[in-house]
Each structure stands twice: as structure tokens, then as C-alpha cells.
Design a protein around this motif. Sequence first.
Motif, PDB file in Angstrom:
ATOM      1  N   GLU A  49     -37.434  24.998 101.254  1.00 36.52           N
ATOM      2  CA  GLU A  49     -36.980  26.403 101.245  1.00 36.52           C
ATOM      3  C   GLU A  49     -36.080  26.604 100.023  1.00 36.52           C
ATOM      4  O   GLU A  49     -35.400  25.658  99.604  1.00 36.52           O
ATOM      5  N   GLU A  50     -36.020  27.842  99.588  1.00 38.29           N
ATOM      6  CA  GLU A  50     -35.378  28.076  98.297  1.00 38.29           C
ATOM      7  C   GLU A  50     -33.955  27.549  98.180  1.00 38.29           C
ATOM      8  O   GLU A  50     -33.640  26.792  97.265  1.00 38.29           O
ATOM      9  N   HIS A  51     -33.085  27.903  99.157  1.00 33.03           N
ATOM     10  CA  HIS A  51     -31.674  27.516  98.946  1.00 33.03           C
ATOM     11  C   HIS A  51     -31.478  26.012  99.062  1.00 33.03           C
ATOM     12  O   HIS A  51     -30.709  25.402  98.340  1.00 33.03           O
ATOM     13  N   LEU A  52     -32.273  25.358  99.902  1.00 37.51           N
ATOM     14  CA  LEU A  52     -32.215  23.893 100.018  1.00 37.51           C
ATOM     15  C   LEU A  52     -32.743  23.247  98.730  1.00 37.51           C
ATOM     16  O   LEU A  52     -32.221  22.257  98.227  1.00 37.51           O
ATOM     17  N   ARG A  53     -33.807  23.908  98.208  1.00 32.78           N
ATOM     18  CA  ARG A  53     -34.441  23.357  97.007  1.00 32.78           C
ATOM     19  C   ARG A  53     -33.457  23.350  95.824  1.00 32.78           C
ATOM     20  O   ARG A  53     -33.312  22.342  95.137  1.00 32.78           O
ATOM     21  N   ILE A  54     -32.771  24.484  95.665  1.00 33.53           N
ATOM     22  CA  ILE A  54     -31.839  24.567  94.536  1.00 33.53           C
ATOM     23  C   ILE A  54     -30.759  23.507  94.664  1.00 33.53           C
ATOM     24  O   ILE A  54     -30.453  22.775  93.707  1.00 33.53           O
ATOM     25  N   GLU A  55     -30.228  23.371  95.856  1.00 34.19           N
ATOM     26  CA  GLU A  55     -29.157  22.389  96.075  1.00 34.19           C
ATOM     27  C   GLU A  55     -29.642  20.948  95.851  1.00 34.19           C
ATOM     28  O   GLU A  55     -29.007  20.160  95.155  1.00 34.19           O
ATOM     29  N   THR A  56     -30.810  20.654  96.443  1.00 39.62           N
ATOM     30  CA  THR A  56     -31.352  19.284  96.294  1.00 39.62           C
ATOM     31  C   THR A  56     -31.695  18.992  94.831  1.00 39.62           C
ATOM     32  O   THR A  56     -31.424  17.895  94.330  1.00 39.62           O
ATOM     33  N   ALA A  57     -32.282  19.955  94.160  1.00 41.26           N
ATOM     34  CA  ALA A  57     -32.645  19.767  92.755  1.00 41.26           C
ATOM     35  C   ALA A  57     -31.421  19.416  91.916  1.00 41.26           C
ATOM     36  O   ALA A  57     -31.446  18.516  91.074  1.00 41.26           O
ATOM     37  N   LYS A  58     -30.312  20.129  92.165  1.00 45.14           N
ATOM     38  CA  LYS A  58     -29.056  19.854  91.464  1.00 45.14           C
ATOM     39  C   LYS A  58     -28.636  18.405  91.669  1.00 45.14           C
ATOM     40  O   LYS A  58     -28.355  17.675  90.722  1.00 45.14           O
ATOM     41  N   LYS A  59     -28.643  18.014  92.960  1.00 46.86           N
ATOM     42  CA  LYS A  59     -28.212  16.646  93.296  1.00 46.86           C
ATOM     43  C   LYS A  59     -29.120  15.605  92.668  1.00 46.86           C
ATOM     44  O   LYS A  59     -28.659  14.600  92.116  1.00 46.86           O
ATOM     45  N   LEU A  60     -30.425  15.886  92.777  1.00 51.25           N
ATOM     46  CA  LEU A  60     -31.375  14.919  92.213  1.00 51.25           C
ATOM     47  C   LEU A  60     -31.193  14.781  90.704  1.00 51.25           C
ATOM     48  O   LEU A  60     -31.242  13.675  90.147  1.00 51.25           O
ATOM     49  N   ASN A  61     -30.949  15.910  90.047  1.00 51.76           N
ATOM     50  CA  ASN A  61     -30.743  15.855  88.596  1.00 51.76           C
ATOM     51  C   ASN A  61     -29.489  15.074  88.230  1.00 51.76           C
ATOM     52  O   ASN A  61     -29.492  14.281  87.291  1.00 51.76           O
ATOM     53  N   THR A  62     -28.413  15.328  88.971  1.00 49.31           N
ATOM     54  CA  THR A  62     -27.174  14.575  88.726  1.00 49.31           C
ATOM     55  C   THR A  62     -27.440  13.083  88.913  1.00 49.31           C
ATOM     56  O   THR A  62     -27.044  12.244  88.096  1.00 49.31           O
ATOM     57  N   LEU A  63     -28.151  12.765  90.009  1.00 47.90           N
ATOM     58  CA  LEU A  63     -28.466  11.357  90.282  1.00 47.90           C
ATOM     59  C   LEU A  63     -29.296  10.766  89.143  1.00 47.90           C
ATOM     60  O   LEU A  63     -29.037   9.658  88.654  1.00 47.90           O
ATOM     61  N   LYS A  64     -30.296  11.530  88.708  1.00 53.14           N
ATOM     62  CA  LYS A  64     -31.184  11.057  87.643  1.00 53.14           C
ATOM     63  C   LYS A  64     -30.385  10.755  86.364  1.00 53.14           C
ATOM     64  O   LYS A  64     -30.564   9.715  85.722  1.00 53.14           O
ATOM     65  N   ASN A  65     -29.464  11.691  86.018  1.00 54.73           N
ATOM     66  CA  ASN A  65     -28.640  11.466  84.828  1.00 54.73           C
ATOM     67  C   ASN A  65     -27.802  10.201  84.954  1.00 54.73           C
ATOM     68  O   ASN A  65     -27.722   9.390  84.024  1.00 54.73           O
ATOM     69  N   LYS A  66     -27.210  10.029  86.130  1.00 51.41           N
ATOM     70  CA  LYS A  66     -26.377   8.838  86.363  1.00 51.41           C
ATOM     71  C   LYS A  66     -27.193   7.563  86.180  1.00 51.41           C
ATOM     72  O   LYS A  66     -26.769   6.605  85.534  1.00 51.41           O
ATOM     73  N   ILE A  67     -28.394   7.610  86.800  1.00 48.84           N
ATOM     74  CA  ILE A  67     -29.251   6.423  86.751  1.00 48.84           C
ATOM     75  C   ILE A  67     -29.686   6.116  85.321  1.00 48.84           C
ATOM     76  O   ILE A  67     -29.654   4.969  84.866  1.00 48.84           O
ATOM     77  N   GLU A  68     -30.054   7.170  84.598  1.00 46.20           N
ATOM     78  CA  GLU A  68     -30.481   6.949  83.205  1.00 46.20           C
ATOM     79  C   GLU A  68     -29.351   6.354  82.370  1.00 46.20           C
ATOM     80  O   GLU A  68     -29.567   5.466  81.547  1.00 46.20           O
ATOM     81  N   GLU A  69     -28.158   6.838  82.608  1.00 45.65           N
ATOM     82  CA  GLU A  69     -26.991   6.301  81.910  1.00 45.65           C
ATOM     83  C   GLU A  69     -26.814   4.820  82.242  1.00 45.65           C
ATOM     84  O   GLU A  69     -26.597   3.990  81.357  1.00 45.65           O
ATOM     85  N   ALA A  70     -26.946   4.504  83.538  1.00 46.44           N
ATOM     86  CA  ALA A  70     -26.799   3.109  83.975  1.00 46.44           C
ATOM     87  C   ALA A  70     -27.863   2.222  83.333  1.00 46.44           C
ATOM     88  O   ALA A  70     -27.570   1.106  82.895  1.00 46.44           O
ATOM     89  N   PHE A  71     -29.109   2.757  83.238  1.00 48.73           N
ATOM     90  CA  PHE A  71     -30.162   1.982  82.575  1.00 48.73           C
ATOM     91  C   PHE A  71     -29.792   1.707  81.122  1.00 48.73           C
ATOM     92  O   PHE A  71     -29.917   0.587  80.640  1.00 48.73           O
ATOM     93  N   GLY A  72     -29.328   2.760  80.424  1.00 51.81           N
ATOM     94  CA  GLY A  72     -28.958   2.626  79.020  1.00 51.81           C
ATOM     95  C   GLY A  72     -27.892   1.567  78.818  1.00 51.81           C
ATOM     96  O   GLY A  72     -28.017   0.692  77.956  1.00 51.81           O
ATOM     97  N   ALA A  73     -26.846   1.624  79.659  1.00 52.72           N
ATOM     98  CA  ALA A  73     -25.730   0.680  79.520  1.00 52.72           C
ATOM     99  C   ALA A  73     -26.202  -0.748  79.775  1.00 52.72           C
ATOM    100  O   ALA A  73     -25.884  -1.678  79.023  1.00 52.72           O
ATOM    101  N   LYS A  74     -27.014  -0.886  80.848  1.00 50.71           N
ATOM    102  CA  LYS A  74     -27.501  -2.233  81.182  1.00 50.71           C
ATOM    103  C   LYS A  74     -28.394  -2.775  80.063  1.00 50.71           C
ATOM    104  O   LYS A  74     -28.334  -3.953  79.715  1.00 50.71           O
ATOM    105  N   LYS A  75     -29.211  -1.865  79.493  1.00 50.28           N
ATOM    106  CA  LYS A  75     -30.137  -2.295  78.445  1.00 50.28           C
ATOM    107  C   LYS A  75     -29.362  -2.852  77.245  1.00 50.28           C
ATOM    108  O   LYS A  75     -29.669  -3.939  76.747  1.00 50.28           O
TER     109      LYS A  75
END
Length: 369
Positions: A49-75
Motif C-alpha cells: 500500500e502506498e504509505h507503507l511502500r514509501i516508508e519501507t522504501a526509505k528504510k530499504l534505501n538507508t539500509l542499502k546505502n549503509k551496506i554499500e558503505e560497509a562493502f567499500g570499507a571492507k574491500k
Amino acid sequence: MEDMNLLESEIMAQIAGASDLKHLDDVRVAVLGKKGVLTEKMKTLGQMEEHLRIETAKKLNTLKNKIEEAFGAKKSALEDAALNTRLQEEKIDVTLPVRPEVQGRIHPVSKIFEEVFAIFGALGFEVAEGPDIEDQFHNFNALNMPLNHPARQMQDTFYIASKQSEPFDMESAYVARTHTSGIQIRTMENKKPPIRIIAPGRTYRSDMDATHTPMFHQVEGLVVDKTTTFAELKGCLSDFVKAFFELDNIPVRYRPSYFPFTEPSAEMDIGCLKTKTELKIGAGDDWLEILGCGMVHPNVLRAGGIDPDEYQGFAFGVGIDRLAMLKYGIPDLRTFFESDLRWLKHYGFAPLDFSSLTGGLNGNGGSLR
Ligand code: PHE
């Protein structure tokens, strides 16, 4: 939310646990690849549903950024570690002593070249070079030896056809240079006086006995300036033999001789003592021929593009192999080129014993011999 935190800590643990770059990349594919866990999660957004989607998308994006950063540092941490291991493994301790059993030796001929360079270098000479396969202009004609000049018979020349496909033509043939004197011409063609050069090189003549080999070595010397005299030639060559044989005093004499490219020409002898078993240089009533020399013939200066009315010069040619035989007491020239390791071990020199006038021509007195 719970779910998302759990996912994050799981992924972070996997990244932290990656032991090498390959392992880390496997983790990256499993999380962010086409079918990775996070990618799969993103795909579910569409059905929300729209309002859940917007909220989840935000969280997922934040998580994705964090993970990518962690990959970069580990690499970069893993890359640093890999480089450090390599540096550690490939470390060479240059201060370790050389293992004598694997150490090479410098051939006496190379050693004599180095000694000659050290002496003439200190006298202000530069080193010049020319080709082993020479044209007849530089080897003969320009040196005042036109075709059919009788002096060409003085040297047993190896001729090389200029065109393999055609019958041998004497006039256009190349030669395996019979002496280094051709470099006199090559130098004059490329350089204006004052000239002060030595030219080392291999030379070739059809000859073979205990003191002659078809390939041997010479060093040519050439000095050209407005006031160069025979007295300078004598001073220069006397200084050379004294430095070379490392003797303060050494008797020398100049015997009149003939070379087509010098006038007057001379052969230089040094004093020595010859007995049945010994040859001692620098003392005694005997003489030993050591080199050919003379004042550069006006025709030679002209052939090199220098005006003989304005300039004059002297030249000399020394046989390097002969010097090696004399200085280091090596009886047979043929052994120089037999590549016998036992011979090289006996007569050769340690690679790090550099020749210099101040440090000694034989380095540490040929310490490893
Ligand atoms: N080129 C002469 C030889 O090979 C040596 C030499 C060089 C003589 C220069 C005089 C001047 O015998």
C-alpha cells in the motif's frame, strides 16, 4: 522493522566475516545481486500500500546505502591486507651477503674495458660507439685506404655481401669491422672539435693462434683540436700506461711505424723484463709493443668534415685482450672465448669491485680471486 534490523545485522556480520576479496564479492552478489536478498526485498515494494511502500522504501534505501558503505570499507581493508602480505612475502634483504656459490664473475675483457674507461674518463674523454658490421667507407676509404690500397691487405678482413640475393660484389660489401678506427670518422661526422673520445668495441680479423682470435677487442682514442700535438699524444699515453699498470714509473718508447690514417705514425712500447718463466712490466732491458698511434692524417680529417688547415689531432688504438693477457698473466687468448666456467672462476672478477682511479682499478685488489 524488527525484520529490517535483523537483516541488517546478518548482512553486516557476513561482510565482517569475509576472509578475502573473492569471499567478499560472493557476499555482495548474495545481497545486492539480481537475486540478492536486498534486491528481492525491493521487489516486494510494488505490492505494498502506498504509505507503507514509501516508508519501507526509505528504510530499504538507508539500509542499502549503509551496506554499500560497509562493502567499500571492507574491500579496501582486504586490499591493504593483500598488499601487505605480498610485500612481506616478496621482501628482499639487499643487505644480505651474496652467496659465493651462485655469484657470477666479470670476464677479464669487461674488467679491462672498465679500467680503461676509468682512466680516460678521468682525463676528460667521452665514450663513443659504432656498429660491428661496418661499411667500407668508415672502415677503410675515409681512413685513407681507398679500394685496392695495399694497406687493406694488412688486415684479414671478413666481407659480408650487401645483398644476399645477388652475386658477391666487392665494392658494395660490408665488413666485420677490422678495427675501431671507423668510429673516428663517425665521431667527426657528428661532432665539432674539440673532440676527445675513446671508442671501445669488438673487432674481427681472419686469424687464429695463441695470441690471435677471429674476434677481439680494441679501444680507439681520438683527440682533435686547434693545437693538438704529438707531445700531447705522448703525455696522454704515458699517463695511461702508468695508471693502467699501476706503476709510478714505466719506461716508454715510440717506434716509427706506418698506418694509412696517421702521419707520422708510431708504435708505443713499454719497458719490461722477459725471462723464461716470467714477464715483469716496468723494469728491465726488453720492450713490449702495446699500441699503435699517430697524428691524424689530413685526408682523414677531411673525410670526417673537418678542415685540416684549422685543426689537427692524434689517434691511437689499443688491443684490449692483449692488455688483459699482460696485466693478469693469461697465456692463451683462445681461452678467453671458450666459456669455461672454471677459467672464468680463476681469472674473473667479483661483480661489485668497480674500477676507479681512487678506489683502485681492480676494485678491492680483485679480492675474491
Ligand atoms: N687501427 C689500428 C689497428 O687496428 C690501430 C691504430 C689506431 C693506429 C689509431 C693508429 C691510430 O692496428
